[in-house]
Write an enzyme that holds these catalytic residues in place. Structure first.
Site, PDB file in Angstrom:
ATOM      1  N   GLU A  23      -7.435 -19.670 -17.429  1.00 10.99           N
ATOM      2  CA  GLU A  23      -7.804 -20.407 -16.225  1.00 10.99           C
ATOM      3  C   GLU A  23      -8.771 -21.504 -16.667  1.00 10.99           C
ATOM      4  O   GLU A  23      -9.937 -21.230 -16.959  1.00 10.99           O
ATOM      5  CB  GLU A  23      -8.480 -19.489 -15.200  1.00 10.99           C
ATOM      6  CG  GLU A  23      -8.887 -20.222 -13.930  1.00 10.99           C
ATOM      7  CD  GLU A  23      -9.855 -19.441 -13.058  1.00 10.99           C
ATOM      8  OE1 GLU A  23      -9.871 -19.678 -11.840  1.00 10.99           O
ATOM      9  OE2 GLU A  23     -10.623 -18.608 -13.594  1.00 10.99           O
ATOM     10  N   ASP A  71      -1.824  -1.219  -3.779  1.00 14.98           N
ATOM     11  CA  ASP A  71      -2.078  -0.510  -5.022  1.00 14.98           C
ATOM     12  C   ASP A  71      -0.907  -0.685  -5.983  1.00 14.98           C
ATOM     13  O   ASP A  71       0.103  -1.323  -5.655  1.00 14.98           O
ATOM     14  CB  ASP A  71      -2.354   0.968  -4.750  1.00 14.98           C
ATOM     15  CG  ASP A  71      -1.324   1.591  -3.824  1.00 14.98           C
ATOM     16  OD1 ASP A  71      -0.118   1.445  -4.109  1.00 14.98           O
ATOM     17  OD2 ASP A  71      -1.715   2.210  -2.817  1.00 14.98           O
ATOM     18  N   ASP A 116       0.857  -1.195   0.000  1.00 12.57           N
ATOM     19  CA  ASP A 116       0.000   0.000   0.000  1.00 12.57           C
ATOM     20  C   ASP A 116       0.890   1.240   0.000  1.00 12.57           C
ATOM     21  O   ASP A 116       1.658   1.459   0.936  1.00 12.57           O
ATOM     22  CB  ASP A 116      -0.909  -0.027   1.235  1.00 12.57           C
ATOM     23  CG  ASP A 116      -1.654   1.274   1.448  1.00 12.57           C
ATOM     24  OD1 ASP A 116      -1.864   1.999   0.464  1.00 12.57           O
ATOM     25  OD2 ASP A 116      -2.025   1.546   2.606  1.00 12.57           O
ATOM     26  N   ASP A 140      -4.149   3.908   2.648  1.00 17.06           N
ATOM     27  CA  ASP A 140      -5.570   3.607   2.852  1.00 17.06           C
ATOM     28  C   ASP A 140      -5.791   2.185   3.355  1.00 17.06           C
ATOM     29  O   ASP A 140      -6.926   1.751   3.537  1.00 17.06           O
ATOM     30  CB  ASP A 140      -6.377   3.871   1.586  1.00 17.06           C
ATOM     31  CG  ASP A 140      -6.010   2.958   0.425  1.00 17.06           C
ATOM     32  OD1 ASP A 140      -5.065   2.145   0.568  1.00 17.06           O
ATOM     33  OD2 ASP A 140      -6.651   3.064  -0.644  1.00 17.06           O
ATOM     34  N   ASP A 194      -9.751 -15.129 -17.008  1.00 14.15           N
ATOM     35  CA  ASP A 194     -10.535 -15.697 -15.921  1.00 14.15           C
ATOM     36  C   ASP A 194     -11.628 -16.616 -16.464  1.00 14.15           C
ATOM     37  O   ASP A 194     -12.289 -16.297 -17.458  1.00 14.15           O
ATOM     38  CB  ASP A 194     -11.161 -14.538 -15.126  1.00 14.15           C
ATOM     39  CG  ASP A 194     -11.897 -14.990 -13.890  1.00 14.15           C
ATOM     40  OD1 ASP A 194     -11.278 -15.638 -13.031  1.00 14.15           O
ATOM     41  OD2 ASP A 194     -13.106 -14.679 -13.781  1.00 14.15           O
TER      42      ASP A 194
END
Length: 521
Positions: free
Chosen positions: A266, A29, A21, A25, A207
């Site tokens: 996948e 990220d 991070d 927050d 995915d």
């Protein structure tokens, strides 16, 4: 012609929320990923696979995409991805992203338009809307279940305020499935592919690559069981329908305009011939074969998983793909028994995996030996928890943020102690900082293994030859001369002749101890 870069690459899976991070927050990220590229370069990885960072309401942590051609502000916006790509490429590291073509978010402009337009509209034809069954259409169109629990159908309120049609969602209700029989769907996906590839992305992990095409008539399931994405059901009508292969051929034609890029599917399909179809020369470059991941620490089962995975790829002269963990399954030390035993077996299996020909995927934190975390109920964030009526705890236990440095949470992951999932205090012993200069650490072990795999000619070739081995053990030799031995028995075993390159545990009077593996040349 040289082999493509991805054919023997080590991919490092970054779950962005849990990696680093940068803005305080409590959620990881992209600038956080950029800040740790030196760490990944020292680890020796060839490429990063980023879990979803596109604009999303984050109901399923990014797998519910509302805008596929932008980066969510939570992860730093489009500029943060540009910075990551430039910095990674400067270090010789490729960047691949998650692509979610099976469904969108219910917040996507297309789905909102479909709700407003009503039955029979062009807008609804982008998704799978059907009339219900029973009196007044009050029951779902068929008996399909959601992977996350409950029915795979949700009824909508029509523009006139009356209960109306149902829409299909194989996952959460806020993830409506797209209708891949509608040509608009691929046209939009092609725009998305070219947007990112033109921006410098080196490929995509696709995915649910076995799930986009639905069977004609949407027939009922034979067995009403939710966890089919991980099940071995040849007749599950929700997945692995023949029409999916034309979709992948369309996708591949786009990739053919970008010679460097890789498409990775996948693919939860276990029949070798069926699996091989996904990695034919005109479809995906790579397909996740999950046999090794799903195998217990058992020499016979491990050998069978390796043989089947390689046989499936060899049917179409494709590259085999190997992984032991990801963001959807228990971490390897936990899966192999927990504690010292689980970690010992995880390290042994790492040597087996890295000794095999093909591409390898390592999940962030695997190189630190991180186990699952027993989280309190109130900390759980996975939608599976609520959708299952709080009977299934979901996947949060394997998604806890990375411990980087220091002696107390959040261990340098964030300046904010309130991280999106809590980090256990006992991870103080597992931080990257603690392990970095310890030659006996899990991190040092991974660095040595990956470096040997990359630099030594003994790892060459595309096949393995099985060698004689004691009961409950296995041994194989690569074409280039590397020998790998795994001891899954309860007694130490003698090693074959050769120079020891690396072992996952100290030898005992020259013998390989139980729950260990070794490389020799």
């Amino acid at each position: 012609m040289p082999a493509p870069w991805w054919s023997r690459a080590v991919f490092y899976q970054v779950y962005p929320r849990s990696f680093r991070d940068s803005d305080g927050d409590g959620v990881g990220d992209l600038d956080g990923v950029t800040s740790r590229l030196d760490y990944l370069q020292q680890l020796g990885v060839d490429a990063i696979w980023l879990n979803p960072v596109m604009v999303s309401p984050m109901v399923d942590h990014g797998y519910d995409v509302a805008d596929a051609r932008d980066v969510d502000a939570l992860f730093g916006g489009l500029g943060a991805l540009d910075r990551l790509i430039e910095a990674a490429h400067g270090r010789g590291i490729k960047i691949t992203m998650d692509l979610v073509p099976n469904h969108t978010s219910s917040h996507h402009p297309w789905f909102q338009a479909a709700l407003r337009a009503g039955p029979g509209s062009d807008e609804r034809d982008r998704y799978i809307f059907r009339d219900g069954t029973g009196p007044d259409g009050g029951r779902p169109p068929n008996n399909w279940l959601s992977i996350f629990g409950g029915p795979a159908w949700t009824r909508v309120v029509e523009p006139d305020g009356e209960p109306g049609q149902w829409y299909l969602h194989l996952f959460d209700a806020e993830q409506p499935d797209l209708n891949w029989d509608n040509p608009e769907v691929f046209e939009d996906l092609e725009k998305t592919l070219r947007f990112w590839l033109d921006r410098g992305v080196d490929g995509f992990r696709i995915d649910v690559a076995h799930g986009m095409a639905k069977p004609p008539g949407l027939p009922d399931m034979r067995l009403a069981k939710a966890e089919m994405v991980l099940a071995n059901m040849d007749d599950d009508p929700r997945f692995n329908n023949d029409g999916v292969h034309e979709i992948h051929r369309q996708i591949r034609r786009v990739f053919d305009d970008y010679a460097h890029a890789v498409a990775i599917g996948e693919v939860w399909v276990y029949d070798n011939e069926q699996f091989s179809r996904y990695v034919r020369p005109d479809e995906l470059h790579l397909g996740f074969n999950f046999r090794l991941l799903r195998t217990r620490f058992d020499a016979g089962g491990i050998r069978e998983a390796i043989e089947n995975s390689m046989a499936a790829a060899d049917l179409v002269d494709a590259t085999a793909t190997w992984t032991l963990s990801n963001h959807d399954v228990d971490r390897t030390p936990t899966r192999y028994g927990g504690g010292h035993l689980g970690l010992s077996r995880a390290l042994a299996m790492t040597l087996v995996m890295l000794a095999l020909p093909g591409a390898v995927f390592v999940y962030n934190g695997e190189e630190l030996g991180l186990p699952n975390v027993d989280l309190p109920d109130e900390a759980l964030r996975d939608p599976i928890w609520e959708r299952s009526g709080r009977t299934l705890r979901g996947r949060d236990a394997c998604r806890v943020p990375m411990p980087w440095e220091g002696d107390a949470p959040p261990f340098g992951f964030s300046a904010n102690p309130q991280t999106w999932l809590p980090i256990p205090p006992e991870w103080a012993a597992l931080t990257a900082e603690k392990q970095r200069d310890d030659p006996d650490s899990t991190l040092s072990f991974y660095r040595r293994a990956i470096d040997m795999r990359r630099s030594r000619p003994q790892f060459g070739g595309r096949s393995v030859q099985w060698l004689a081995s004691p009961d409950d053990c296995l041994a194989f030799r690569r074409d280039g001369g590397l020998k790998c031995v795994l001891n899954a028995s309860r007694v130490a075993i003698p090693l074959p002749d050769g120079e020891l390159l690396l072992a996952s545990a100290p030898l005992v009077d020259g013998d390989l101890p139980p729950d260990a593996a070794a490389w020799l040349v």
